[in-house]
Write a protein that holds these residues in place. Structure first.
Motif, mmCIF file in Angstrom:
data_model
loop_
_atom_site.group_PDB
_atom_site.id
_atom_site.type_symbol
_atom_site.label_atom_id
_atom_site.label_comp_id
_atom_site.label_asym_id
_atom_site.label_seq_id
_atom_site.Cartn_x
_atom_site.Cartn_y
_atom_site.Cartn_z
ATOM 1 N N ARG A 10 -1.093 -1.227 -3.815
ATOM 2 C CA ARG A 10 -1.753 -0.800 -2.577
ATOM 3 C C ARG A 10 -1.569 0.697 -2.374
ATOM 4 N N VAL A 11 -2.666 1.357 -2.042
ATOM 5 C CA VAL A 11 -2.650 2.786 -1.751
ATOM 6 C C VAL A 11 -3.220 2.974 -0.351
ATOM 7 N N ARG A 12 -2.468 3.654 0.467
ATOM 8 C CA ARG A 12 -2.882 3.923 1.845
ATOM 9 C C ARG A 12 -3.562 5.284 1.890
ATOM 10 N N ALA A 23 -7.212 5.117 8.914
ATOM 11 C CA ALA A 23 -6.470 4.724 7.715
ATOM 12 C C ALA A 23 -7.127 3.516 7.054
ATOM 13 N N GLU A 24 -7.102 3.514 5.743
ATOM 14 C CA GLU A 24 -7.609 2.406 4.935
ATOM 15 C C GLU A 24 -6.593 2.111 3.840
ATOM 16 N N THR A 25 -6.487 0.863 3.460
ATOM 17 C CA THR A 25 -5.666 0.478 2.322
ATOM 18 C C THR A 25 -6.583 -0.017 1.223
ATOM 19 N N HIS A 27 -6.789 -0.926 -3.256
ATOM 20 C CA HIS A 27 -5.996 -1.349 -4.411
ATOM 21 C C HIS A 27 -6.477 -0.608 -5.641
ATOM 22 N N ALA A 63 -2.625 10.387 0.951
ATOM 23 C CA ALA A 63 -2.765 9.209 0.096
ATOM 24 C C ALA A 63 -1.391 8.910 -0.471
ATOM 25 N N TYR A 64 -0.951 7.679 -0.322
ATOM 26 C CA TYR A 64 0.375 7.329 -0.852
ATOM 27 C C TYR A 64 0.411 5.855 -1.238
ATOM 28 N N GLU A 66 1.930 2.359 -1.169
ATOM 29 C CA GLU A 66 2.738 1.605 -0.213
ATOM 30 C C GLU A 66 3.851 0.876 -0.957
ATOM 31 N N ASP A 70 6.534 -3.392 2.558
ATOM 32 C CA ASP A 70 5.654 -3.336 3.731
ATOM 33 C C ASP A 70 4.984 -4.661 3.988
#
Length: 70
Positions: A10-12, A23-25, A27, A63-64, A66, A70
């Motif tokens: 997962r990338v936020r 914000a969006e998550t 993959h 962008a990071y 997760e 979490d």
């Protein structure tokens, strides 16, 4: 973390739009992370990712990856 082919992480993504944040998550394939020095380069350049999603780089603030907790 062991990696299985096809496994994703997962990338936020955080975007700014006229003073508001959104914000969006998403993959991305976990095996692609090690191929790029910066996550933003993976989002911008990796064809396997760009075929699946569009990232508005002009509005991207953060962008990071997760963490699993979490």
């Amino acid at each position: 973390m062991s990696q299985t082919p096809g496994q994703t992480v997962r990338v936020r993504l955080v975007f700014a739009d006229q003073g508001t944040f959104h914000a969006e998550t998403v993959h991305v394939p976990i095996d692609m992370l090690g191929r790029y020095d910066r996550l933003v380069d993976l989002l911008r350049e990796e064809e396997a990712v760009t075929r699946q999603l569009f990232v508005d780089m002009g509005r991207l603030v953060s962008a990071y990856v997760e963490s699993d907790g979490d």
